[in-house]
Motif scaffolding. Structure first.
Motif, mmCIF file in Angstrom:
data_model
loop_
_atom_site.group_PDB
_atom_site.id
_atom_site.type_symbol
_atom_site.label_atom_id
_atom_site.label_comp_id
_atom_site.label_asym_id
_atom_site.label_seq_id
_atom_site.Cartn_x
_atom_site.Cartn_y
_atom_site.Cartn_z
ATOM 1 N N CYS A 1 0.854 -1.184 0.000
ATOM 2 C CA CYS A 1 0.000 0.000 0.000
ATOM 3 C C CYS A 1 0.890 1.234 0.000
ATOM 4 O O CYS A 1 1.820 1.330 0.795
ATOM 5 C CB CYS A 1 -0.913 -0.010 1.216
ATOM 6 S SG CYS A 1 -1.925 1.467 1.384
ATOM 7 N N GLU A 2 0.583 2.194 -0.897
ATOM 8 C CA GLU A 2 1.409 3.393 -0.996
ATOM 9 C C GLU A 2 1.055 4.428 0.064
ATOM 10 O O GLU A 2 1.740 5.438 0.195
ATOM 11 C CB GLU A 2 1.293 3.983 -2.397
ATOM 12 C CG GLU A 2 1.868 3.058 -3.456
ATOM 13 C CD GLU A 2 1.821 3.652 -4.846
ATOM 14 O OE1 GLU A 2 1.902 4.885 -4.988
ATOM 15 O OE2 GLU A 2 1.708 2.857 -5.792
ATOM 16 N N CYS B 1 -7.379 1.711 3.986
ATOM 17 C CA CYS B 1 -7.093 3.137 3.810
ATOM 18 C C CYS B 1 -8.240 3.813 3.050
ATOM 19 O O CYS B 1 -8.594 4.946 3.344
ATOM 20 C CB CYS B 1 -5.784 3.339 3.075
ATOM 21 S SG CYS B 1 -4.337 2.897 4.056
ATOM 22 N N LEU B 2 -8.804 3.135 2.058
ATOM 23 C CA LEU B 2 -9.936 3.677 1.322
ATOM 24 C C LEU B 2 -11.133 3.880 2.242
ATOM 25 O O LEU B 2 -11.786 4.927 2.233
ATOM 26 C CB LEU B 2 -10.332 2.764 0.166
ATOM 27 C CG LEU B 2 -9.457 2.783 -1.062
ATOM 28 C CD1 LEU B 2 -9.899 1.718 -2.040
ATOM 29 C CD2 LEU B 2 -9.498 4.146 -1.719
ATOM 30 N N LYS B 3 -11.428 2.880 3.049
ATOM 31 C CA LYS B 3 -12.587 2.932 3.943
ATOM 32 C C LYS B 3 -12.408 3.990 5.015
ATOM 33 O O LYS B 3 -13.376 4.651 5.418
ATOM 34 C CB LYS B 3 -12.781 1.556 4.583
ATOM 35 C CG LYS B 3 -14.102 1.374 5.261
ATOM 36 C CD LYS B 3 -14.271 -0.069 5.699
ATOM 37 C CE LYS B 3 -15.593 -0.260 6.401
ATOM 38 N NZ LYS B 3 -15.776 -1.639 6.860
ATOM 39 N N ALA B 4 -11.173 4.203 5.479
ATOM 40 C CA ALA B 4 -10.891 5.172 6.527
ATOM 41 C C ALA B 4 -10.863 6.606 5.982
ATOM 42 O O ALA B 4 -10.792 7.549 6.752
ATOM 43 C CB ALA B 4 -9.562 4.852 7.193
ATOM 44 N N ASN C 1 -5.376 -6.496 0.404
ATOM 45 C CA ASN C 1 -6.378 -6.243 -0.619
ATOM 46 C C ASN C 1 -6.118 -4.861 -1.208
ATOM 47 O O ASN C 1 -6.559 -3.850 -0.672
ATOM 48 C CB ASN C 1 -7.774 -6.337 -0.007
ATOM 49 C CG ASN C 1 -8.863 -6.240 -1.034
ATOM 50 O OD1 ASN C 1 -8.606 -6.132 -2.222
ATOM 51 N ND2 ASN C 1 -10.095 -6.267 -0.563
ATOM 52 N N LEU C 2 -5.377 -4.804 -2.330
ATOM 53 C CA LEU C 2 -4.998 -3.537 -2.944
ATOM 54 C C LEU C 2 -5.898 -3.217 -4.126
ATOM 55 O O LEU C 2 -6.284 -4.107 -4.880
ATOM 56 C CB LEU C 2 -3.548 -3.585 -3.421
ATOM 57 C CG LEU C 2 -2.487 -3.761 -2.358
ATOM 58 C CD1 LEU C 2 -1.119 -3.831 -3.003
ATOM 59 C CD2 LEU C 2 -2.528 -2.648 -1.349
ATOM 60 N N VAL D 1 -3.724 1.261 -3.312
ATOM 61 C CA VAL D 1 -4.110 1.562 -1.941
ATOM 62 C C VAL D 1 -4.865 0.369 -1.370
ATOM 63 O O VAL D 1 -5.679 -0.242 -2.056
ATOM 64 C CB VAL D 1 -5.008 2.818 -1.898
ATOM 65 C CG1 VAL D 1 -5.391 3.170 -0.486
ATOM 66 C CG2 VAL D 1 -4.323 3.988 -2.574
ATOM 67 N N CYS D 2 -4.608 0.042 -0.098
ATOM 68 C CA CYS D 2 -5.354 -1.048 0.532
ATOM 69 C C CYS D 2 -6.765 -0.569 0.868
ATOM 70 O O CYS D 2 -7.024 0.622 1.016
ATOM 71 C CB CYS D 2 -4.630 -1.570 1.772
ATOM 72 S SG CYS D 2 -4.598 -0.448 3.170
#
Length: 61
Positions: free
Chosen positions: A4-5, A52-55, A31-32, A48-49
């Motif tokens: 994840c970046e 990180c998207l959900k947060a 899960n990227l 992005v994992c």
């Protein structure tokens, strides 16, 4: 490659354990997702994992 970046989460390793308790090595990849986002002043596609998207750590374009 599978990293994840945003948070730097990468693959973790461990063992498969069969019914007879024989252990073999295996890897769990994060899960990227490839997402278009604003980095600096331009739009880029980064990996992005999903945590990180959900947060909301990444602004999706």
């Amino acid at each position: 490659m599978a990293k994840c970046e945003v948070c730097g989460k990468g693959p973790s390793s461990g063992c498969n354990v069969s019914h007879s308790h024989v252990r073999t090595k295996r890897v769990w990849n994060p899960n990227l997702q490839k997402v278009k986002t604003v980095v600096g002043s331009k739009v880029q596609r980064i990996r992005v994992c999903t945590k990180c998207l959900k947060a909301g750590k990444v602004k999706v374009v």
